[in-house]
Design a protein around this motif. Structure first.
Motif, short mmCIF file in Angstrom:
data_model
loop_
_atom_site.label_atom_id
_atom_site.label_comp_id
_atom_site.label_asym_id
_atom_site.label_seq_id
_atom_site.Cartn_x
_atom_site.Cartn_y
_atom_site.Cartn_z
N UNK A 29 0.83 -1.21 0.00
CA UNK A 29 0.00 0.00 0.00
C UNK A 29 0.86 1.26 0.00
N UNK A 30 1.98 1.20 0.69
CA UNK A 30 2.89 2.34 0.68
C UNK A 30 3.43 2.59 -0.73
N UNK A 31 3.69 1.50 -1.47
CA UNK A 31 4.13 1.65 -2.86
C UNK A 31 3.05 2.28 -3.73
N UNK A 32 1.79 2.07 -3.34
CA UNK A 32 0.67 2.67 -4.07
C UNK A 32 0.38 4.09 -3.59
N UNK A 33 1.24 4.59 -2.70
CA UNK A 33 1.16 5.96 -2.17
C UNK A 33 -0.13 6.20 -1.37
N UNK A 34 -0.56 5.18 -0.65
CA UNK A 34 -1.71 5.31 0.23
C UNK A 34 -1.27 5.96 1.54
N UNK A 35 -1.95 7.02 1.92
CA UNK A 35 -1.67 7.69 3.18
C UNK A 35 -2.37 6.93 4.31
N UNK A 36 -1.64 6.68 5.39
CA UNK A 36 -2.18 5.95 6.55
C UNK A 36 -2.71 4.57 6.15
N UNK A 37 -1.85 3.73 5.58
CA UNK A 37 -2.32 2.41 5.13
C UNK A 37 -2.84 1.53 6.25
N UNK A 38 -2.31 1.69 7.47
CA UNK A 38 -2.76 0.86 8.59
C UNK A 38 -4.25 1.08 8.86
N UNK A 39 -4.68 2.34 8.79
CA UNK A 39 -6.07 2.63 9.05
C UNK A 39 -6.98 2.02 8.00
N UNK A 40 -6.60 2.14 6.73
CA UNK A 40 -7.44 1.59 5.66
C UNK A 40 -7.43 0.06 5.67
N UNK A 41 -6.33 -0.53 6.10
CA UNK A 41 -6.30 -1.98 6.28
C UNK A 41 -7.28 -2.41 7.37
N UNK A 42 -7.32 -1.63 8.45
CA UNK A 42 -8.28 -1.93 9.52
C UNK A 42 -9.70 -1.84 9.00
N UNK A 43 -10.01 -0.81 8.25
CA UNK A 43 -11.36 -0.62 7.73
C UNK A 43 -11.81 -1.79 6.86
N UNK A 44 -10.87 -2.50 6.26
CA UNK A 44 -11.21 -3.58 5.33
C UNK A 44 -10.81 -4.95 5.86
N UNK A 45 -10.50 -5.04 7.13
CA UNK A 45 -10.18 -6.33 7.71
C UNK A 45 -8.87 -6.91 7.25
#
Length: 339
Positions: free
Chosen positions: A189-205
């Motif tokens: 996700x960091x390679x995809x330039x997602x900001x705050x990847x941990x939070x979005x991972x939590x939102x999607x399990x």
């Protein structure tokens, strides 16, 4: 040429060790948003690759690979719900996007699998998502699985494999795929330039592809507003919120998924002290969480709503019913629904 996602290297290696014993039907299962379809597509290309020297990957340059990558390989079929809105007559409203695989799709497939292969004697069919088969289609497809033509290979991909007919499951080699570990998902996700990847991972399990969509979804403000409403049940105006959701043209399945995750965290807080999906709403969830059997009944209600989400229902009434039942659950009552 599409490649596998980084976290799929281990399951692909496992599959390659068994490739000589590949059955005629394979069912790939796992959480939605972890890349199962990409894995299945890569397998289909591998099977259709004509490079005799290939070992663990399709060559990408032979005629078979080039035709597959161009989307016109004569020995490959994708069976999936119709993509996009179906055109209507000039004076009629556009029909809703199809959510099912119908029996006509399977009848068309029968013509394909019973033909002689154009190239190397193998015909590959990818069914995605397999749980989209309606009952008539599932029964028709079962007959093909029971007596598969020589050289026919079927790859089924399912996010909800328990919804498949047990007789279909029993005729497939089940290949479960695990949700990737957080480190691998975060790195991608960091390679995809997602900001705050941990939070979005939590939102999607923990599902990285779903997290990528979550990070850029147009409905993020709608979800934030909705969660703010249900986080303050004392002031929750059910009719107004339901109208707000309908006006935003949000799909029922999307809103039900938000509620399912919220209720999961409410239950989990009382049982384990932890939450999974909404760490950014931690204080609100802990403030309103109660320990009540009513929430387990409400979970059943949400599961049923999800099963019916793609039926032609009155959206506002569905939202109102689920929100009233949510308030009942918070009061420790097991609501049986409202008209």
């Amino acid at each position: 040429m599409k490649t596998l996602y980084p976290w799929q290297a281990a399951p692909w290696s496992q599959l390659m060790r068994e490739i000589d014993r590949l059955p005629h039907a394979m069912l790939i299962t796992g959480e939605e948003g972890i890349g199962k379809k990409r894995f299945a597509e890569y397998l289909a290309q591998f099977l259709l690759c004509e490079d005799e020297a290939k070992t663990t990957a399709p060559c990408g340059v032979c005629d078979g690979c080039r035709w597959y990558l161009a989307g016109n390989h004569p020995d490959f079929r994708l069976v999936s719900p119709e993509d996009g809105d179906v055109e209507a007559s000039e004076d009629a409203k556009p029909k809703r996007k199809s959510q099912v695989i119908g029996v006509d799709d399977i009848r068309d497939l029968a013509d394909f699998v019973n033909l002689t292969a154009h190239r190397k004697g193998i015909r590959v069919t990818l069914v995605y998502p397999a749980e989209a088969l309606n009952m008539a289609a599932a029964n028709a497809f079962l007959k093909t699985l029971e007596e598969p033509p020589s050289g026919a290979v079927f790859i089924l991909v399912s996010n909800h494999w328990r919804r498949l007919l047990p007789t279909i499951r029993s005729r497939c080699r089940v290949f479960p795929m695990a949700t990737p570990d957080q480190a691998a998902a975060m790195a991608w996700l960091a390679q995809q330039q997602v900001v705050n990847p941990a939070l979005h991972l939590s939102h999607t399990g923990g599902a990285p592809l779903a997290a990528l969509d979550d990070a850029s979804a147009e409905w993020l403000p709608n979800r934030k507003a909705f969660l703010a409403h249900i986080a303050n049940p004392a002031a929750l105006d059910v009719l107004a919120v339901a109208a707000e959701l309908e006006k935003a043209k949000l799909e029922v399945a999307l809103v039900v998924a938000w509620l399912q995750k919220w209720v999961h965290d409410l239950i989990n807080i009382k049982m384990t002290g932890k939450l999974r999906y909404y760490p950014d709403w931690d204080s609100d969830l802990r403030r309103i969480a109660i320990q009540s059997p009513a929430f387990f009944h409400y979970t059943d209600r949400l599961n049923e709503a999800m099963r019916l989400a793609h039926h032609p229902l009155n959206q506002r009434l569905v939202f109102e019913s689920l929100l009233f039942a949510y308030l009942d659950a918070l009061r420790g009552k097991s609501s049986k629904g409202r008209k």
